[in-house]
Design an enzyme around this catalytic site. Sequence first.
Site, mmCIF file in Angstrom:
data_model
loop_
_atom_site.group_PDB
_atom_site.id
_atom_site.type_symbol
_atom_site.label_atom_id
_atom_site.label_comp_id
_atom_site.label_asym_id
_atom_site.label_seq_id
_atom_site.Cartn_x
_atom_site.Cartn_y
_atom_site.Cartn_z
ATOM 1 N N THR A 1 0.882 -1.159 0.000
ATOM 2 C CA THR A 1 0.000 0.000 0.000
ATOM 3 C C THR A 1 0.918 1.206 0.000
ATOM 4 O OG1 THR A 1 -1.558 -1.252 1.388
ATOM 5 C CG2 THR A 1 -1.925 1.077 1.303
ATOM 6 N N ASP B 1 -8.610 -9.713 -0.296
ATOM 7 C CA ASP B 1 -8.737 -9.326 1.107
ATOM 8 C C ASP B 1 -9.968 -9.951 1.761
ATOM 9 O OD1 ASP B 1 -6.468 -7.932 1.643
ATOM 10 O OD2 ASP B 1 -7.371 -5.947 1.605
#
Length: 605
Positions: free
Chosen positions: A415, A457
């Site tokens: 990220t 996820d």
Amino acid sequence: MRRSTARNVPVLAVAAAMVSTVVSIGAAAPPPHAPPAGSPVKTPVAVGYGGAVASVDADASAAGIEVLRRGGNAVDAAVATAAALGVTEPYSAGIGGGGFFVYYDAKSRTVHTIDGRETAPRTADASLFVENGKPIPFEEGMTSGLGVGTPGTPATWESALDAWGSRSLRTLLKPAERLAKDGFTVDATFRTQTQANEARFRDFPDTAELFLPGGALPVVGTVFKNPDLAATYKEMGRKGVGALYRGGIADDIVSTVRTPPVAAGTTRKVRPGDLTARDLRSYETIRRAPTKIAYRGLDVYGMAPASSGGTSVGEALNILERSDLSKATQAQYLHRFIEASRIAFADRGRWVGDPAFEDVPVKELLSQRFADSRGCLIKDDAVLTSPLAPGDPRKPEACGTPGTAAPTTYEGENTTHLTAADKWGNVVAYTLTIESTGGSGITVPGRGFLLNNELTDFSFAPANPAVHDPNLPGPGKRPRSSISPTIVLENGRPILALGSPGGATIITTVLQTLTGHLDRGLPLVEAIAAPRASQRNQTTTELEPALWNSTLRAELEAIGHAFRQNPEIGAATGIQRLPDGRWLAAAEKVRRGGGSAMVVHPSGG
């Protein structure tokens, strides 16, 4: 496409402090692979007036600073920085992904958030990653069209600018467009991340052509260009964000997901996805109320579900509220931090998911009553056993674990995070992602950006069939995230904002940085640099090498802790408002090659 707001914003002059290979008339042209002239230098801390930006990349931070210098606000700077990160950090973020945006408005002294999380196709159900009654291998979900969610990043930019920006998207994309066209200097982190993905990148011709120029890994110190992304940014600037959600770019995304362009002869099993034009057209960001807890007389704001960041960081802080961490030894501090993290992750796994599909008891998870009922499990001379069973925030039971334990499911670890502030006192903490390093590995042909693998996820299957899993796939559902952009206020004014990449380690990174600064008295840049531990309701706690090789490990092992080594946890950035009104921007000293902190008008001291 419908979004939270729809008004237009005025135009800003093009940001000018970006990388350029333009050569003055009469000057000798640089060698073909020379670094761009005038590349900004990374520094982990900067202090001054007029606003601040901190990110992992100097070119990106420079884009945001130039917007501030030309009169833009923190939201404008955040969007310009994020767009530039899509060029220089393409394996971490970009317009093929999503994220969460937290904003403090100085005029109203209020905190707002935007949920720009990717969504599953409307056809998705709980068996999205199940075949013949069993979960498919994670790799087959990651490197596939199956793992791609509807991107939320462009819509997030539009929603933020419509609500609080002062400049047009077209103008704010110009620095990133120029950076993509003229190039940036390859560093060791970019090369290493490319190398780690080389095998799967070679299985997609468009990805290989872009990120393995000439069929080889990019060389440190050379210039990397992405003309296709420059053209995509230019088209988005001209047509608006809608260009990505309908029209040519949207068509290219849909066809890429549904029929991934795989290299001839590859043996990789690349599953198609079921993303449709309707999924893109109907995507919406969501303006959610932020999470809020009180800690040491301060107000800590974070991101509500579908992120688990705000609830997990908040619950852990509430647990630690009852301990005087400022007087604890380093071993005592780490012990309590680890145990509070373990408890928060146990409760996260049972209760947190997309609130459109799950009844998430946010208020109860963040109550001091619930934290006290869980915190009393922590003993100074013993360690809790993982997986720890969750508590019930709706019916707190002192020192009780009424639920059934379930392991923590896997979450990708890449990220990027940026933090920005302006001269008016507005602040942004923004974390954006394409999930795994390199996302799905699939580049949209001719468009210059990677697609996310954010749907991985989701839990592929319940971690424990006996425990309700709030994070199974569903139609249009947002997968649970650990993204934790955080803003801390004192008497209604910001004193601190921060966030980090790192998948589920984001939560522990933000928690450790907050407590390191607020409780242990570390300067913000030192709290960011401090060696990290991460416990996520697992049998072992991850330690960075500096803790692994310290006497602290032996002290903690003596009371029952078990550890495994992780070479690098997170890569945080933050800003701090100093008592004299100056901004302090802080970033990593070493992780990911060091970050970039900048202010508009530097000052000494």
